[in-house]
Design an enzyme around this catalytic site. Structure first.
Site, PDB file in Angstrom:
ATOM      1  CE  LYS A  80      -0.465   0.331   4.987  1.00  0.00           C
ATOM      2  NZ  LYS A  80      -0.027   1.471   5.309  1.00  0.00           N
ATOM      3  CG  ASP A  81       3.436   2.269   2.963  1.00  0.00           C
ATOM      4  OD1 ASP A  81       2.332   3.004   3.067  1.00  0.00           O
ATOM      5  OD2 ASP A  81       4.054   1.643   4.007  1.00  0.00           O
ATOM      6  NE  ARG A 125      -7.690   3.529   3.300  1.00  0.00           N
ATOM      7  CZ  ARG A 125      -7.737   2.877   4.523  1.00  0.00           C
ATOM      8  NH1 ARG A 125      -9.193   2.763   4.686  1.00  0.00           N
ATOM      9  NH2 ARG A 125      -6.940   2.523   5.209  1.00  0.00           N
ATOM     10  NE  ARG A 126      -6.131   3.061   8.233  1.00  0.00           N
ATOM     11  CZ  ARG A 126      -4.777   2.650   8.350  1.00  0.00           C
ATOM     12  NH1 ARG A 126      -3.992   3.294   9.127  1.00  0.00           N
ATOM     13  NH2 ARG A 126      -4.481   1.239   7.936  1.00  0.00           N
ATOM     14  NE  ARG A 143       4.019  10.044   8.837  1.00  0.00           N
ATOM     15  CZ  ARG A 143       5.234  10.432   8.691  1.00  0.00           C
ATOM     16  NH1 ARG A 143       5.635  11.625   8.745  1.00  0.00           N
ATOM     17  NH2 ARG A 143       5.878   9.550   8.260  1.00  0.00           N
ATOM     18  NE  ARG A 149       0.998   4.625  13.546  1.00  0.00           N
ATOM     19  CZ  ARG A 149       0.556   4.267  12.266  1.00  0.00           C
ATOM     20  NH1 ARG A 149      -0.455   4.677  11.677  1.00  0.00           N
ATOM     21  NH2 ARG A 149       1.602   3.397  11.581  1.00  0.00           N
ATOM     22  CB  CYS A 235       0.041   8.583   0.941  1.00  0.00           C
ATOM     23  SG  CYS A 235       0.878  10.110   0.448  1.00  0.00           S
TER      24      CYS A 235
END
Length: 302
Positions: A80-81, A125-126, A143, A149, A235
């Site tokens: 995904k990155d 997105r989230r 981040r 986190r 992203c």
């Protein structure tokens, strides 16, 4: 004995991913695999928004540079990155078996979150998907690596959103309070999958590495990434998509484009046997259904 050097980021999660990948490779008496840790722009700056520290290539461009220079032979990414556009001299081996693609809520279930609860995530997105379902939530940008986190739950956050696959790879599955439904929270294209990148000219190595790939997972992520490429997403753009096998119909690809404030979203599904054609087809459907207006507004602000 030939030595194949695998480049990987230094985070605990990246190291866990490469260990997972190495364990899947069939032992070969004439090849020795050696890992080399590479620090990316996204690793150097864990506070600024990704759009300010390398954008879509924040976690991948440095690895690609090392691959092109011949200092490593393989780069293992979180797929995904990895941007959908890559240098023509590079290629992807067949995707290995995919882990859980879903997002996870840690600290609370979604239903149990109080009105105005503080939820941490740095993903546009989230953020968009949370606001679409729960506009009352106070979204706090965060981040960093997974453990820091999670520690934010001890300093004022009610919940944080993380990838279920990352939590499981780090042995932190017990931190998952809720697995968010794919219908409302379609993941980033390629989430849960590894991207195994090599030089395109290394055909023998590509064939060997592809022998441990999963053709079903590979077809799914190719469809998802084709859709993202057609939408010119990355992203900073809240595009969620996932593909699953559909008996007798190839793949079912589902996608969602959501405005940053969650007030508008476009959802569509399509079936097909050619992953790239399916991704392009569904992207066109989303655009015709109003996604282009949402994307144009987002790009004007990032």
């Amino acid at each position: 004995m030939e030595t194949v050097v695998i480049g990987v980021r230094g985070s605990h999660l990246a190291q866990a991913m490469v260990r997972e990948y190495l364990a899947s490779l069939v032992p070969c008496p004439v090849i020795r695999f050696k890992t080399r840790t590479i620090t990316t722009d996204g690793d150097r700056d864990r506070k600024s928004p990704l759009s300010e520290v390398g954008g879509d290539g924040a976690f991948s461009s440095r690895l690609e540079e090392e691959l092109l220079a011949g200092r490593i032979d393989v780069a293992v990414h979180s797929l995904k990155d990895l941007p959908t556009s890559m240098p023509p001299a590079l290629a992807l081996a067949t995707t290995p078996p995919r882990a859980d693609m879903r997002d996870a809520l840690c600290g609370s279930t979604l239903a149990a979150l109080r009105p105005g609860a503080r939820v941490g995530t740095g993903s546009p997105r989230r953020i968009a998907q949370l606001k679409a379902l729960r506009p009352d939530l106070d979204i706090v940008p965060i981040r960093g690596n997974v453990p820091p986190r999670l520690r934010r739950l001890e300093t004022g956050l009610d919940a944080v959103v993380l990838a279920a696959a990352g939590l499981r790879r780090l042995g932190l599955e017990d931190q998952i309070a809720d697995l968010l439904p794919l219908e409302d929270f379609p993941p980033s294209p390629g989430q849960g999958a590894l991207g195994v990148q090599i030089r395109a000219a290394d055909t023998e190595l590509r064939e060997m590495l592809s022998s441990v790939g999963d053709p079903v997972a590979d077809a799914a992520v190719r469809a998802e990434r084709a859709l993202l490429a057609e939408l010119h997403g990355g992203c900073s753009v809240p595009v969620g998509a996932y593909a699953v096998p559909a008996e007798g119909r190839g793949l079912r690809l589902s996608a969602q484009v959501t405005s940053l404030d969650g007030s508008h979203k476009v959802v569509a599904n399509a079936f097909g046997r050619d992953p790239e054609a399916l991704g392009a087809q569904l992207a066109a459907t989303l655009v015709m259904s109003g996604a282009e207006h949402i994307l144009r507004e987002i790009r004007a602000t990032v």
